[in-house]
Design an enzyme around this catalytic site. Sequence first.
Site, PDB file in Angstrom:
ATOM      1  N   GLY A 176       3.372  -8.255   5.892  1.00  0.00           N
ATOM      2  CA  GLY A 176       4.505  -9.083   6.299  1.00  0.00           C
ATOM      3  C   GLY A 176       5.479  -8.397   7.248  1.00  0.00           C
ATOM      4  O   GLY A 176       6.000  -9.030   8.171  1.00  0.00           O
ATOM      5  N   ASN A 177       5.711  -7.079   7.045  1.00  0.00           N
ATOM      6  CA  ASN A 177       6.714  -6.411   7.892  1.00  0.00           C
ATOM      7  C   ASN A 177       6.233  -6.222   9.332  1.00  0.00           C
ATOM      8  O   ASN A 177       7.021  -5.932  10.224  1.00  0.00           O
ATOM      9  CB  ASN A 177       7.174  -5.072   7.275  1.00  0.00           C
ATOM     10  CG  ASN A 177       6.048  -4.074   7.207  1.00  0.00           C
ATOM     11  OD1 ASN A 177       4.880  -4.435   7.149  1.00  0.00           O
ATOM     12  ND2 ASN A 177       6.394  -2.804   7.207  1.00  0.00           N
ATOM     13  N   LYS A 217      -1.076 -17.785  -4.718  1.00  0.00           N
ATOM     14  CA  LYS A 217      -0.698 -17.158  -3.444  1.00  0.00           C
ATOM     15  C   LYS A 217       0.634 -17.717  -2.943  1.00  0.00           C
ATOM     16  O   LYS A 217       0.733 -18.896  -2.587  1.00  0.00           O
ATOM     17  CB  LYS A 217      -1.800 -17.465  -2.418  1.00  0.00           C
ATOM     18  CG  LYS A 217      -1.557 -16.849  -1.072  1.00  0.00           C
ATOM     19  CD  LYS A 217      -1.996 -15.420  -1.064  1.00  0.00           C
ATOM     20  CE  LYS A 217      -1.507 -14.665   0.132  1.00  0.00           C
ATOM     21  NZ  LYS A 217      -1.422 -13.240  -0.117  1.00  0.00           N
ATOM     22  N   LYS A 243      -5.243 -11.760   2.604  1.00  0.00           N
ATOM     23  CA  LYS A 243      -5.707 -11.026   3.783  1.00  0.00           C
ATOM     24  C   LYS A 243      -6.225  -9.624   3.446  1.00  0.00           C
ATOM     25  O   LYS A 243      -7.032  -9.072   4.192  1.00  0.00           O
ATOM     26  CB  LYS A 243      -4.618 -10.957   4.864  1.00  0.00           C
ATOM     27  CG  LYS A 243      -3.352 -10.227   4.473  1.00  0.00           C
ATOM     28  CD  LYS A 243      -3.251  -8.864   5.063  1.00  0.00           C
ATOM     29  CE  LYS A 243      -2.009  -8.128   4.653  1.00  0.00           C
ATOM     30  NZ  LYS A 243      -1.308  -8.399   3.417  1.00  0.00           N
ATOM     31  N   LYS A 279      -4.126  -4.927  -2.622  1.00  0.00           N
ATOM     32  CA  LYS A 279      -4.346  -3.850  -1.639  1.00  0.00           C
ATOM     33  C   LYS A 279      -5.203  -2.743  -2.258  1.00  0.00           C
ATOM     34  O   LYS A 279      -6.158  -2.264  -1.650  1.00  0.00           O
ATOM     35  CB  LYS A 279      -3.014  -3.276  -1.152  1.00  0.00           C
ATOM     36  CG  LYS A 279      -2.185  -4.295  -0.396  1.00  0.00           C
ATOM     37  CD  LYS A 279      -0.890  -3.726   0.096  1.00  0.00           C
ATOM     38  CE  LYS A 279       0.121  -4.818   0.352  1.00  0.00           C
ATOM     39  NZ  LYS A 279      -0.372  -6.037   0.981  1.00  0.00           N
TER      40      LYS A 279
HETATM   41  N1  LIG Z   1       2.739   0.560  -7.459  1.00  0.00           N
HETATM   42  C1  LIG Z   1       3.312   0.241  -6.311  1.00  0.00           C
HETATM   43  N2  LIG Z   1       3.438   1.172  -5.328  1.00  0.00           N
HETATM   44  C2  LIG Z   1       4.033   0.849  -4.150  1.00  0.00           C
HETATM   45  N3  LIG Z   1       4.519  -0.383  -3.865  1.00  0.00           N
HETATM   46  C3  LIG Z   1       4.405  -1.356  -4.795  1.00  0.00           C
HETATM   47  C4  LIG Z   1       3.799  -1.081  -6.065  1.00  0.00           C
HETATM   48  N4  LIG Z   1       3.814  -2.228  -6.788  1.00  0.00           N
HETATM   49  C5  LIG Z   1       4.402  -3.146  -6.041  1.00  0.00           C
HETATM   50  N5  LIG Z   1       4.767  -2.643  -4.837  1.00  0.00           N
HETATM   51  C6  LIG Z   1       5.407  -3.447  -3.797  1.00  0.00           C
HETATM   52  O1  LIG Z   1       4.380  -4.006  -2.992  1.00  0.00           O
HETATM   53  C7  LIG Z   1       4.951  -4.243  -1.698  1.00  0.00           C
HETATM   54  C8  LIG Z   1       3.845  -4.548  -0.709  1.00  0.00           C
HETATM   55  O2  LIG Z   1       3.347  -5.833  -0.993  1.00  0.00           O
HETATM   56  P1  LIG Z   1       3.672  -7.094  -0.041  1.00  0.00           P
HETATM   57  O3  LIG Z   1       5.105  -7.078   0.360  1.00  0.00           O
HETATM   58  O4  LIG Z   1       3.116  -8.294  -0.702  1.00  0.00           O
HETATM   59  O5  LIG Z   1       2.749  -6.679   1.152  1.00  0.00           O
HETATM   60  P2  LIG Z   1       2.417  -7.149   2.626  1.00  0.00           P
HETATM   61  O6  LIG Z   1       3.265  -8.327   3.013  1.00  0.00           O
HETATM   62  O7  LIG Z   1       2.726  -5.933   3.433  1.00  0.00           O
HETATM   63  O8  LIG Z   1       0.958  -7.458   2.585  1.00  0.00           O
HETATM   64  C9  LIG Z   1       5.737  -3.005  -1.446  1.00  0.00           C
HETATM   65  O9  LIG Z   1       6.718  -3.168  -0.458  1.00  0.00           O
HETATM   66  C10 LIG Z   1       6.341  -2.708  -2.831  1.00  0.00           C
HETATM   67  O10 LIG Z   1       7.618  -3.301  -2.943  1.00  0.00           O
HETATM   68  N1  LIG Z   2      -2.908 -14.658   3.741  1.00  0.00           N
HETATM   69  C1  LIG Z   2      -2.148 -13.620   3.279  1.00  0.00           C
HETATM   70  O1  LIG Z   2      -2.593 -12.771   2.497  1.00  0.00           O
HETATM   71  O2  LIG Z   2      -0.841 -13.606   3.762  1.00  0.00           O
HETATM   72  P1  LIG Z   2       0.341 -12.608   3.343  1.00  0.00           P
HETATM   73  O3  LIG Z   2      -0.199 -11.225   3.538  1.00  0.00           O
HETATM   74  O4  LIG Z   2       1.473 -12.946   4.265  1.00  0.00           O
HETATM   75  O5  LIG Z   2       0.649 -12.890   1.908  1.00  0.00           O
END
Ligand SMILES: Nc1ncnc2c1ncn2[C@@H]1O[C@H](COP(=O)(O)OP(=O)(O)O)[C@@H](O)[C@H]1O
Ligand SMILES: NC(=O)OP(=O)(O)O
Length: 313
Positions: free
Chosen positions: A11-12, A128, A213, A275
Site C-alpha cells: 500500500g505505501n 479481504k 497480491k 507475506k
Molecule cells: N509480526 C509483524 N512484523 C512486522 N509487521 C507486522 C507484523 N504483524 C503485523 N504487522 C503489520 O503489517 C503491516 C504490513 O501489512 P499491510 O499494511 O497490510 O501491507 P501492504 O499494504 O504493504 O501489503 C506492517 O506495516 C505492520 O504494521
Molecule cells: N489485492 C491486494 O492484496 O491488495 P492490497 O495489497 O492493497 O491489500
Amino acid sequence: MGKRIVIALGGNALGSNLPEQMIAVKQTAKAIVDLIEEGHEVIIAHGNGPQVGMIQKAMAELTRSEPEKYIPCPLSVCVAMSQGYIGYDLQNALREELLDRGIQKGVATVLTQVEVDPNDEAFQNPTKPIGAFMTKEEADKMVAERGYNVIEDAGRGYRRVVASPRPQSIIEIQSIRDMVEAGLVVVACGGGGIPVYKTEGHHLKGAAAVIDKDFASCVLAQQVEADTLIILTAVEKVAINFGKPDEKWLDSLTPDEARKYIGEGHFAPGSMLPKVEAAVEFAESAPGRSALITLLEKAKDGVAGKTGTAIHQ
Ligand SMILES: Nc1ncnc2c1ncn2[C@@H]1O[C@H](COP(=O)(O)OP(=O)(O)O)[C@@H](O)[C@H]1O
Ligand SMILES: NC(=O)OP(=O)(O)O
C-alpha cells in the site's frame, strides 16, 4: 550477477487516493530502477485494496443514481479497472525514471487474469479489506443499506471485506514470460490478478473477489522462475512479538522457524501473515530460491543482504 526478481508492492508504494498515488509512484519507480541499474531483471506486482474499493464505490453510485442507464459492475471488472489505472501511473513513473537515468528499456503492464477455484471456501468467508476506512456509523449504514460485510481493521477503523480465494494459475503467464525474455520491465498480476474461473470450453468467467497480491506474487515468481521474491511494505523487517515490549526484529527466517512463529500467532492475518506465508511457499518451491520482506526504500540494501528479513531454506 543480475537476478530475476519479482517485486510485490504494498500500500505505501501506491498511496490511498489519486494525488497520493501520483506522488508515491515516483519514489516507487526510483527504488525499482535502482535494482534495474544493478543489472537485475524485475517483474512488478502490486496491491489494489484502496483503488478497487474506490472504483467499486463509484460504479455502484452510478447504478444507484441512474439505474435505467447503468447495470451493476462486477467486482472482477473493478479489479481490471484498478490494474489499468495503477499500471498507467506505475508505467509512466518507471518510464520517466529509466529515461532520466539513460536506461533504454520498455515498460509494459499486462492485464492479468488469475484462475481461482469457484468452490474455494473463501467465497463463503469474506476477509479481504478494500476501500477507504469508515467510522462505525458509516460501516453500520453500509451493512444495513447495501448488505456489505465489514470488519474492524486493527484499530484503524472499519473496512468493507470481500472474498479472497487463493490464486491457482496465471492465464497470461506465457505472454509475461515472453515480455521478460524480450527485456521489458513487466507490471503483472496487479491487485492479485483479475479473478476468473473456467466454465464451458475455453470461456473464463469473472469471480466476485479480490485475490491477495502476496499470494499472487508468489505464484508469479514461481511461474517466471524468479530467483527472489521481494515483498515491499511499510516495515523494514518482520518482527516477533510485534508492537509488544519484547518485540524482536528478524534478519532471517527458515521456513520451519516461520511455521513455528505462524503457529504462535506472531503475524497478523490480512497484513504480515500472507507475506510470510507467500515468502515461505516461494523459498520452498525450488532450491536456491529466497524471499525478502522489507521497506520500499530499502529494496536495494535488502537485495545486497544489508537489511530486511530474508526467508530461505
Ligand atoms: N509480526 C509483524 N512484523 C512486522 N509487521 C507486522 C507484523 N504483524 C503485523 N504487522 C503489520 O503489517 C503491516 C504490513 O501489512 P499491510 O499494511 O497490510 O501491507 P501492504 O499494504 O504493504 O501489503 C506492517 O506495516 C505492520 O504494521
Ligand atoms: N489485492 C491486494 O492484496 O491488495 P492490497 O495489497 O492493497 O491489500
